[in-house]
Design a protein around this motif. Structure first.
Motif, PDB file in Angstrom:
ATOM      1  N   UNK A  77       0.850  -1.190   0.000  1.00 17.03           N
ATOM      2  CA  UNK A  77       0.000   0.000   0.000  1.00 17.03           C
ATOM      3  C   UNK A  77       0.890   1.245   0.000  1.00 17.03           C
ATOM      4  N   UNK A  78       0.621   2.235  -0.872  1.00 20.35           N
ATOM      5  CA  UNK A  78       1.427   3.469  -0.866  1.00 20.35           C
ATOM      6  C   UNK A  78       1.446   4.098   0.522  1.00 20.35           C
ATOM      7  N   UNK A  79       2.551   4.730   0.904  1.00 20.06           N
ATOM      8  CA  UNK A  79       2.712   5.200   2.288  1.00 20.06           C
ATOM      9  C   UNK A  79       1.633   6.162   2.764  1.00 20.06           C
ATOM     10  N   UNK A  80       1.249   7.143   1.947  1.00 17.13           N
ATOM     11  CA  UNK A  80       0.224   8.084   2.400  1.00 17.13           C
ATOM     12  C   UNK A  80      -1.147   7.426   2.477  1.00 17.13           C
ATOM     13  N   UNK A  81      -1.385   6.431   1.657  1.00 18.06           N
ATOM     14  CA  UNK A  81      -2.632   5.680   1.723  1.00 18.06           C
ATOM     15  C   UNK A  81      -2.710   4.885   3.022  1.00 18.06           C
ATOM     16  N   UNK A  82      -1.567   4.401   3.486  1.00 17.71           N
ATOM     17  CA  UNK A  82      -1.540   3.678   4.765  1.00 17.71           C
ATOM     18  C   UNK A  82      -1.997   4.585   5.896  1.00 17.71           C
ATOM     19  N   UNK A  83      -1.585   5.827   5.884  1.00 21.93           N
ATOM     20  CA  UNK A  83      -2.003   6.768   6.926  1.00 21.93           C
ATOM     21  C   UNK A  83      -3.506   7.002   6.881  1.00 21.93           C
ATOM     22  N   UNK A  84      -4.068   7.123   5.682  1.00 22.15           N
ATOM     23  CA  UNK A  84      -5.518   7.308   5.559  1.00 22.15           C
ATOM     24  C   UNK A  84      -6.265   6.098   6.104  1.00 22.15           C
ATOM     25  N   UNK A  85      -5.800   4.907   5.733  1.00 19.38           N
ATOM     26  CA  UNK A  85      -6.447   3.681   6.195  1.00 19.38           C
ATOM     27  C   UNK A  85      -6.342   3.561   7.720  1.00 19.38           C
ATOM     28  N   UNK A  86      -5.214   3.970   8.275  1.00 20.24           N
ATOM     29  CA  UNK A  86      -5.009   3.921   9.724  1.00 20.24           C
ATOM     30  C   UNK A  86      -5.986   4.858  10.437  1.00 20.24           C
ATOM     31  N   UNK A  87      -6.124   6.072   9.915  1.00 16.74           N
ATOM     32  CA  UNK A  87      -7.053   7.035  10.526  1.00 16.74           C
ATOM     33  C   UNK A  87      -8.495   6.547  10.390  1.00 16.74           C
ATOM     34  N   UNK A  88      -8.835   5.974   9.235  1.00 16.17           N
ATOM     35  CA  UNK A  88     -10.191   5.446   9.032  1.00 16.17           C
ATOM     36  C   UNK A  88     -10.486   4.308  10.006  1.00 16.17           C
ATOM     37  N   UNK A  91     -10.998   5.789  13.470  1.00 21.21           N
ATOM     38  CA  UNK A  91     -12.270   6.501  13.538  1.00 21.21           C
ATOM     39  C   UNK A  91     -13.426   5.509  13.670  1.00 21.21           C
ATOM     40  N   UNK A  92     -13.374   4.420  12.919  1.00 27.33           N
ATOM     41  CA  UNK A  92     -14.426   3.408  12.970  1.00 27.33           C
ATOM     42  C   UNK A  92     -14.554   2.844  14.391  1.00 27.33           C
ATOM     43  N   UNK A  93     -13.419   2.571  15.014  1.00 26.73           N
ATOM     44  CA  UNK A  93     -13.436   2.058  16.390  1.00 26.73           C
ATOM     45  C   UNK A  93     -14.062   3.078  17.334  1.00 26.73           C
ATOM     46  N   UNK A  94     -13.651   4.341  17.214  1.00 29.15           N
ATOM     47  CA  UNK A  94     -14.171   5.380  18.095  1.00 29.15           C
ATOM     48  C   UNK A  94     -15.675   5.580  17.902  1.00 29.15           C
ATOM     49  N   UNK A  95     -16.130   5.530  16.638  1.00 26.50           N
ATOM     50  CA  UNK A  95     -17.559   5.678  16.359  1.00 26.50           C
ATOM     51  C   UNK A  95     -18.354   4.522  16.949  1.00 26.50           C
ATOM     52  N   UNK A  96     -17.816   3.314  16.857  1.00 24.81           N
ATOM     53  CA  UNK A  96     -18.491   2.144  17.424  1.00 24.81           C
ATOM     54  C   UNK A  96     -18.576   2.243  18.942  1.00 24.81           C
ATOM     55  N   UNK A 176     -11.897  14.132  25.493  1.00 28.60           N
ATOM     56  CA  UNK A 176     -12.198  15.242  26.393  1.00 28.60           C
ATOM     57  C   UNK A 176     -13.443  16.005  25.922  1.00 28.60           C
ATOM     58  N   UNK A 177     -13.522  16.240  24.621  1.00 26.25           N
ATOM     59  CA  UNK A 177     -14.633  17.021  24.072  1.00 26.25           C
ATOM     60  C   UNK A 177     -15.841  16.146  23.734  1.00 26.25           C
ATOM     61  N   UNK A 178     -15.648  14.828  23.792  1.00 26.40           N
ATOM     62  CA  UNK A 178     -16.693  13.886  23.371  1.00 26.40           C
ATOM     63  C   UNK A 178     -17.177  14.239  21.966  1.00 26.40           C
ATOM     64  N   UNK A 179     -16.204  14.385  21.066  1.00 25.55           N
ATOM     65  CA  UNK A 179     -16.497  14.895  19.728  1.00 25.55           C
ATOM     66  C   UNK A 179     -15.781  14.051  18.676  1.00 25.55           C
ATOM     67  N   UNK A 180     -16.551  13.304  17.910  1.00 24.29           N
ATOM     68  CA  UNK A 180     -15.968  12.459  16.864  1.00 24.29           C
ATOM     69  C   UNK A 180     -15.364  13.278  15.731  1.00 24.29           C
ATOM     70  N   UNK A 181     -15.866  14.496  15.518  1.00 26.69           N
ATOM     71  CA  UNK A 181     -15.370  15.288  14.395  1.00 26.69           C
ATOM     72  C   UNK A 181     -13.886  15.615  14.552  1.00 26.69           C
ATOM     73  N   UNK A 182     -13.428  15.732  15.789  1.00 26.21           N
ATOM     74  CA  UNK A 182     -12.002  15.971  16.039  1.00 26.21           C
ATOM     75  C   UNK A 182     -11.177  14.830  15.458  1.00 26.21           C
ATOM     76  N   UNK A 183     -11.664  13.620  15.624  1.00 27.14           N
ATOM     77  CA  UNK A 183     -10.947  12.443  15.138  1.00 27.14           C
ATOM     78  C   UNK A 183     -11.168  12.252  13.643  1.00 27.14           C
TER      79      UNK A 183
END
Length: 205
Positions: A77-88, A91-96, A176-183
Motif C-alpha cells: 500500500x502506498x505510504x500516504x494511503x496507509x495513513x488514511x487507512x489507519x485514521x479510518x 475513527x471506525x473504532x471510536x464511532x463504534x 475530552x470534548x466527546x467529539x468524533x469530528x475531532x478524530x
C-alpha cells in the motif's frame, strides 16, 4: 456465570472495556467479575491480581490489533494511503464505542498509561512496549514517504515519535470534548503535520 472454558477470555474482555470506559483505579476485581459474569474464585484461578489480568488482556488485545495494523501498513500500500487507512480504522473504532457507550473513548493505552505510570511499573512498561510497536509502523511510512519525495523528514524515527504524540493528542482531545469530528479530521491534520507537498494532497486525502 461464565463457563469454565471461556471464563479467562471473559475476564480479559471485561477488564479492557472497564479500563477504557472508566479507569484503572476505579475498576475493582468485583467490577471485573460482575462484568464478565465470572465468580471471584475463578478470577483467582487464572490471575493473582488486577495488574496481572490487565497485562494479559493488553497482550491479547494487542495481538488482534497488530494483525489489523499489519494489513493496514502492508508494504504493498502506498505510504500516504496507509495513513488514511489507519485514521479510518481508528475513527471506525471510536464511532463504534461512542454508539455503544455514549462517549468518545480515545486511546485505551494513553488513558491507562498516563494513570498507572507512577503506580504500576509493569503495566507502564507494557503500555510503552505496545506504543513503541505502533510507532515503528509510522516510522516506516515516514521513511518511505521521505524517500519518495512526498515529505521532508530525514530523521524518520524522531518524526514518528512526534507524529505518535500528535495523533494520540488528537484522540485524547476527542475524548475530552466527546467529539468524533475531532478524530474525523485527524487524517488531514496529520498530512499537514508531515508537510505533505501540495501536489500530493489531492490524491492523499
Amino acid at each position: 456465570m461464565g463457563r469454565p472454558s471461556d471464563a479467562k477470555k471473559r475476564l480479559m474482555e471485561a477488564v479492557v472495556e472497564l479500563l477504557w470506559t472508566a479507569s484503572y483505579g476505579s475498576t475493582t476485581i468485583d467490577h471485573i467479575c460482575e462484568k464478565a459474569g465470572v465468580k471471584k474464585g475463578s478470577f483467582y484461578y487464572f490471575f493473582d491480581s488486577k495488574a496481572n489480568l490487565a497485562m494479559a488482556a493488553l497482550d491479547e488485545a494487542w495481538q488482534h490489533h497488530r494483525a489489523e495494523l499489519d494489513s493496514i501498513f502492508s508494504s504493498t500500500v502506498p505510504p500516504l494511503e496507509r495513513l488514511r487507512k489507519y485514521c479510518d480504522y481508528n475513527y471506525k473504532i471510536q464511532a463504534e464505542m461512542k454508539a455503544k457507550h455514549g462517549h468518545v473513548l480515545g486511546c485505551p493505552l494513553f488513558c491507562m498509561g498516563s494513570e498507572v505510570s507512577t503506580q504500576e511499573d509493569r503495566l507502564q512498561k507494557k503500555v510503552q512496549e505496545i506504543l513503541e510497536y505502533k510507532r515503528k509502523y509510522l516510522e516506516l511510512v515516514i521513511r518511505e514517504a521521505h524517500a519518495a519525495g512526498l515529505i521532508h523528514a530525514p530523521d524518520a524515527a524522531a518524526k514518528s515519535r512526534a507524529l505518535l504524540a500528535y495523533y494520540q493528542g488528537i484522540l485524547t482531545q476527542g475524548r475530552i470534548q466527546n467529539d468524533l469530528s475531532v478524530i474525523r479530521e485527524a487524517h488531514r491534520a496529520i498530512l499537514d503535520f508531515l508537510g505533505v507537498k501540495e501536489t500530493e494532497l489531492a490524491t492523499a486525502i
